[in-house]
Design a protein around this motif. Structure first.
Motif, PDB file in Angstrom:
ATOM      1  N   ALA A   3     -81.167  21.605  41.716  1.00  0.00           N
ATOM      2  CA  ALA A   3     -80.968  20.839  42.943  1.00  0.00           C
ATOM      3  C   ALA A   3     -79.481  20.559  43.121  1.00  0.00           C
ATOM      4  O   ALA A   3     -78.838  20.004  42.220  1.00  0.00           O
ATOM      5  CB  ALA A   3     -81.745  19.534  42.889  1.00  0.00           C
ATOM      6  N   ALA A   4     -78.965  20.952  44.270  1.00  0.00           N
ATOM      7  CA  ALA A   4     -77.551  20.733  44.583  1.00  0.00           C
ATOM      8  C   ALA A   4     -77.400  19.491  45.460  1.00  0.00           C
ATOM      9  O   ALA A   4     -78.259  19.197  46.291  1.00  0.00           O
ATOM     10  CB  ALA A   4     -76.972  21.950  45.290  1.00  0.00           C
ATOM     11  N   SER A   5     -76.287  18.799  45.280  1.00  0.00           N
ATOM     12  CA  SER A   5     -76.063  17.551  46.025  1.00  0.00           C
ATOM     13  C   SER A   5     -75.635  17.800  47.460  1.00  0.00           C
ATOM     14  O   SER A   5     -75.685  16.893  48.299  1.00  0.00           O
ATOM     15  CB  SER A   5     -74.995  16.711  45.319  1.00  0.00           C
ATOM     16  OG  SER A   5     -73.761  17.424  45.253  1.00  0.00           O
ATOM     17  N   SER A   6     -75.218  19.016  47.747  1.00  0.00           N
ATOM     18  CA  SER A   6     -74.844  19.368  49.109  1.00  0.00           C
ATOM     19  C   SER A   6     -75.064  20.851  49.324  1.00  0.00           C
ATOM     20  O   SER A   6     -75.403  21.587  48.396  1.00  0.00           O
ATOM     21  CB  SER A   6     -73.371  19.019  49.360  1.00  0.00           C
ATOM     22  OG  SER A   6     -72.515  19.998  48.807  1.00  0.00           O
ATOM     23  N   SER A   7     -74.866  21.269  50.559  1.00  0.00           N
ATOM     24  CA  SER A   7     -75.038  22.692  50.892  1.00  0.00           C
ATOM     25  C   SER A   7     -73.704  23.415  50.958  1.00  0.00           C
ATOM     26  O   SER A   7     -73.613  24.523  51.476  1.00  0.00           O
ATOM     27  CB  SER A   7     -75.758  22.806  52.238  1.00  0.00           C
ATOM     28  OG  SER A   7     -74.991  22.194  53.257  1.00  0.00           O
ATOM     29  N   ASP A   8     -72.683  22.812  50.393  1.00  0.00           N
ATOM     30  CA  ASP A   8     -71.325  23.341  50.511  1.00  0.00           C
ATOM     31  C   ASP A   8     -71.054  24.405  49.448  1.00  0.00           C
ATOM     32  O   ASP A   8     -70.230  24.216  48.548  1.00  0.00           O
ATOM     33  CB  ASP A   8     -70.316  22.201  50.400  1.00  0.00           C
ATOM     34  CG  ASP A   8     -68.902  22.648  50.734  1.00  0.00           C
ATOM     35  OD1 ASP A   8     -67.946  21.956  50.322  1.00  0.00           O
ATOM     36  OD2 ASP A   8     -68.767  23.691  51.404  1.00  0.00           O
ATOM     37  N   TYR A   9     -71.773  25.503  49.532  1.00  0.00           N
ATOM     38  CA  TYR A   9     -71.580  26.600  48.592  1.00  0.00           C
ATOM     39  C   TYR A   9     -72.033  27.887  49.256  1.00  0.00           C
ATOM     40  O   TYR A   9     -72.740  27.862  50.267  1.00  0.00           O
ATOM     41  CB  TYR A   9     -72.375  26.368  47.303  1.00  0.00           C
ATOM     42  CG  TYR A   9     -73.862  26.193  47.519  1.00  0.00           C
ATOM     43  CD1 TYR A   9     -74.415  24.921  47.683  1.00  0.00           C
ATOM     44  CD2 TYR A   9     -74.713  27.295  47.550  1.00  0.00           C
ATOM     45  CE1 TYR A   9     -75.766  24.757  47.894  1.00  0.00           C
ATOM     46  CE2 TYR A   9     -76.071  27.135  47.764  1.00  0.00           C
ATOM     47  CZ  TYR A   9     -76.597  25.862  47.934  1.00  0.00           C
ATOM     48  OH  TYR A   9     -77.935  25.701  48.147  1.00  0.00           O
ATOM     49  N   TYR A  10     -71.633  29.000  48.685  1.00  0.00           N
ATOM     50  CA  TYR A  10     -72.056  30.300  49.197  1.00  0.00           C
ATOM     51  C   TYR A  10     -73.141  30.924  48.329  1.00  0.00           C
ATOM     52  O   TYR A  10     -74.060  31.553  48.836  1.00  0.00           O
ATOM     53  CB  TYR A  10     -70.857  31.254  49.252  1.00  0.00           C
ATOM     54  CG  TYR A  10     -69.852  30.855  50.300  1.00  0.00           C
ATOM     55  CD1 TYR A  10     -68.720  30.105  49.965  1.00  0.00           C
ATOM     56  CD2 TYR A  10     -70.032  31.213  51.639  1.00  0.00           C
ATOM     57  CE1 TYR A  10     -67.805  29.727  50.924  1.00  0.00           C
ATOM     58  CE2 TYR A  10     -69.111  30.832  52.609  1.00  0.00           C
ATOM     59  CZ  TYR A  10     -68.010  30.094  52.240  1.00  0.00           C
ATOM     60  OH  TYR A  10     -67.106  29.718  53.188  1.00  0.00           O
ATOM     61  N   TYR A  11     -73.006  30.749  47.024  1.00  0.00           N
ATOM     62  CA  TYR A  11     -73.962  31.361  46.107  1.00  0.00           C
ATOM     63  C   TYR A  11     -74.335  30.362  45.026  1.00  0.00           C
ATOM     64  O   TYR A  11     -73.552  29.477  44.678  1.00  0.00           O
ATOM     65  CB  TYR A  11     -73.359  32.602  45.431  1.00  0.00           C
ATOM     66  CG  TYR A  11     -72.624  33.537  46.351  1.00  0.00           C
ATOM     67  CD1 TYR A  11     -71.267  33.800  46.163  1.00  0.00           C
ATOM     68  CD2 TYR A  11     -73.282  34.164  47.403  1.00  0.00           C
ATOM     69  CE1 TYR A  11     -70.582  34.653  47.008  1.00  0.00           C
ATOM     70  CE2 TYR A  11     -72.602  35.022  48.253  1.00  0.00           C
ATOM     71  CZ  TYR A  11     -71.257  35.254  48.050  1.00  0.00           C
ATOM     72  OH  TYR A  11     -70.579  36.109  48.897  1.00  0.00           O
ATOM     73  N   ILE A  12     -75.514  30.522  44.494  1.00  0.00           N
ATOM     74  CA  ILE A  12     -75.930  29.798  43.295  1.00  0.00           C
ATOM     75  C   ILE A  12     -76.384  30.814  42.271  1.00  0.00           C
ATOM     76  O   ILE A  12     -77.095  31.770  42.611  1.00  0.00           O
ATOM     77  CB  ILE A  12     -77.065  28.798  43.581  1.00  0.00           C
ATOM     78  CG1 ILE A  12     -76.512  27.555  44.288  1.00  0.00           C
ATOM     79  CG2 ILE A  12     -77.736  28.365  42.289  1.00  0.00           C
ATOM     80  CD1 ILE A  12     -77.523  26.440  44.446  1.00  0.00           C
ATOM     81  N   GLY A  13     -75.985  30.576  41.052  1.00  0.00           N
ATOM     82  CA  GLY A  13     -76.369  31.471  39.977  1.00  0.00           C
ATOM     83  C   GLY A  13     -77.034  30.726  38.831  1.00  0.00           C
ATOM     84  O   GLY A  13     -76.811  29.528  38.646  1.00  0.00           O
ATOM     85  N   TRP A  14     -77.859  31.453  38.118  1.00  0.00           N
ATOM     86  CA  TRP A  14     -78.424  30.961  36.860  1.00  0.00           C
ATOM     87  C   TRP A  14     -77.749  31.709  35.716  1.00  0.00           C
ATOM     88  O   TRP A  14     -77.633  32.943  35.762  1.00  0.00           O
ATOM     89  CB  TRP A  14     -79.927  31.192  36.812  1.00  0.00           C
ATOM     90  CG  TRP A  14     -80.722  30.203  37.593  1.00  0.00           C
ATOM     91  CD1 TRP A  14     -81.273  30.380  38.827  1.00  0.00           C
ATOM     92  CD2 TRP A  14     -81.080  28.884  37.186  1.00  0.00           C
ATOM     93  NE1 TRP A  14     -81.932  29.252  39.225  1.00  0.00           N
ATOM     94  CE2 TRP A  14     -81.835  28.308  38.232  1.00  0.00           C
ATOM     95  CE3 TRP A  14     -80.828  28.108  36.051  1.00  0.00           C
ATOM     96  CZ2 TRP A  14     -82.347  27.013  38.174  1.00  0.00           C
ATOM     97  CZ3 TRP A  14     -81.336  26.818  35.991  1.00  0.00           C
ATOM     98  CH2 TRP A  14     -82.083  26.295  37.033  1.00  0.00           C
ATOM     99  N   PHE A  15     -77.365  30.964  34.725  1.00  0.00           N
ATOM    100  CA  PHE A  15     -76.721  31.515  33.544  1.00  0.00           C
ATOM    101  C   PHE A  15     -77.416  30.946  32.321  1.00  0.00           C
ATOM    102  O   PHE A  15     -78.108  29.928  32.411  1.00  0.00           O
ATOM    103  CB  PHE A  15     -75.230  31.135  33.532  1.00  0.00           C
ATOM    104  CG  PHE A  15     -74.484  31.609  34.753  1.00  0.00           C
ATOM    105  CD1 PHE A  15     -74.563  30.901  35.942  1.00  0.00           C
ATOM    106  CD2 PHE A  15     -73.736  32.767  34.717  1.00  0.00           C
ATOM    107  CE1 PHE A  15     -73.903  31.340  37.083  1.00  0.00           C
ATOM    108  CE2 PHE A  15     -73.066  33.224  35.846  1.00  0.00           C
ATOM    109  CZ  PHE A  15     -73.157  32.498  37.028  1.00  0.00           C
ATOM    110  N   ARG A  16     -77.240  31.586  31.194  1.00  0.00           N
ATOM    111  CA  ARG A  16     -77.842  31.056  29.974  1.00  0.00           C
ATOM    112  C   ARG A  16     -76.916  31.284  28.799  1.00  0.00           C
ATOM    113  O   ARG A  16     -76.101  32.211  28.797  1.00  0.00           O
ATOM    114  CB  ARG A  16     -79.209  31.700  29.717  1.00  0.00           C
ATOM    115  CG  ARG A  16     -79.163  33.189  29.403  1.00  0.00           C
ATOM    116  CD  ARG A  16     -80.574  33.748  29.334  1.00  0.00           C
ATOM    117  NE  ARG A  16     -80.585  35.178  28.999  1.00  0.00           N
ATOM    118  CZ  ARG A  16     -81.679  35.923  29.010  1.00  0.00           C
ATOM    119  NH1 ARG A  16     -82.856  35.401  29.353  1.00  0.00           N
ATOM    120  NH2 ARG A  16     -81.608  37.205  28.681  1.00  0.00           N
TER     121      ARG A  16
END
Length: 123
Positions: free
Chosen positions: A23-36
């Motif tokens: 869950a992001a606190s805002s929509s101010d991004y272009y991409y979201i990634g998952w890393f491990r």
């Protein structure tokens, strides 16, 4: 700044499923990634998704087993993990890229990170 909160980690048996949420606190991004990151290993990209078009990318090791999706209305991204393997055990982090550049999951291009959620794979 974008604050990220991961959830959904836990213990899963080999072959089982788990769904992670970011869950992001805002929509101010272009991409979201998952890393491990597993103990003693470098942090690696698992999957990423573009906010506007929903383009996706996956690491070869998870293709066909993991699915990334987004709910822009909730500023939330999910990682559905199916047929989980012991080598999937790690701390999973989500991260956003707030500066525009070509789509991709390159770890160094992501600027805001969550605290991580532990995924343990054991029978």
């Amino acid at each position: 700044q974008v604050q990220l909160v991961e959830s959904g980690g836990g213990l899963v048996q080999p072959g089982g499923s788990l769904r992670l949420s970011c869950a992001a606190s805002s929509s101010d991004y272009y991409y979201i990634g998952w890393f491990r990151q597993a103990p003693g290993k470098e942090r690696e990209a698992v999957s990423c998704i573009s906010k506007r078009l929903g383009n996706t990318n996956y690491a070869d090791s998870v293709k066909g087993r993991f699915t990334i999706s987004r709910d822009n209305a909730k500023n939330t991204v999910y990682l559905q993990m199916n047929n989980v393997k012991p080598e999937d055990a790690a701390v999973y982090y989500c991260a956003t890229r707030t500066l525009y550049s070509a789509f991709g999951c390159g770890r160094l291009s992501y600027d805001y990170w969550g605290q991580g959620t532990q995924v343990t794979v054991s029978s």
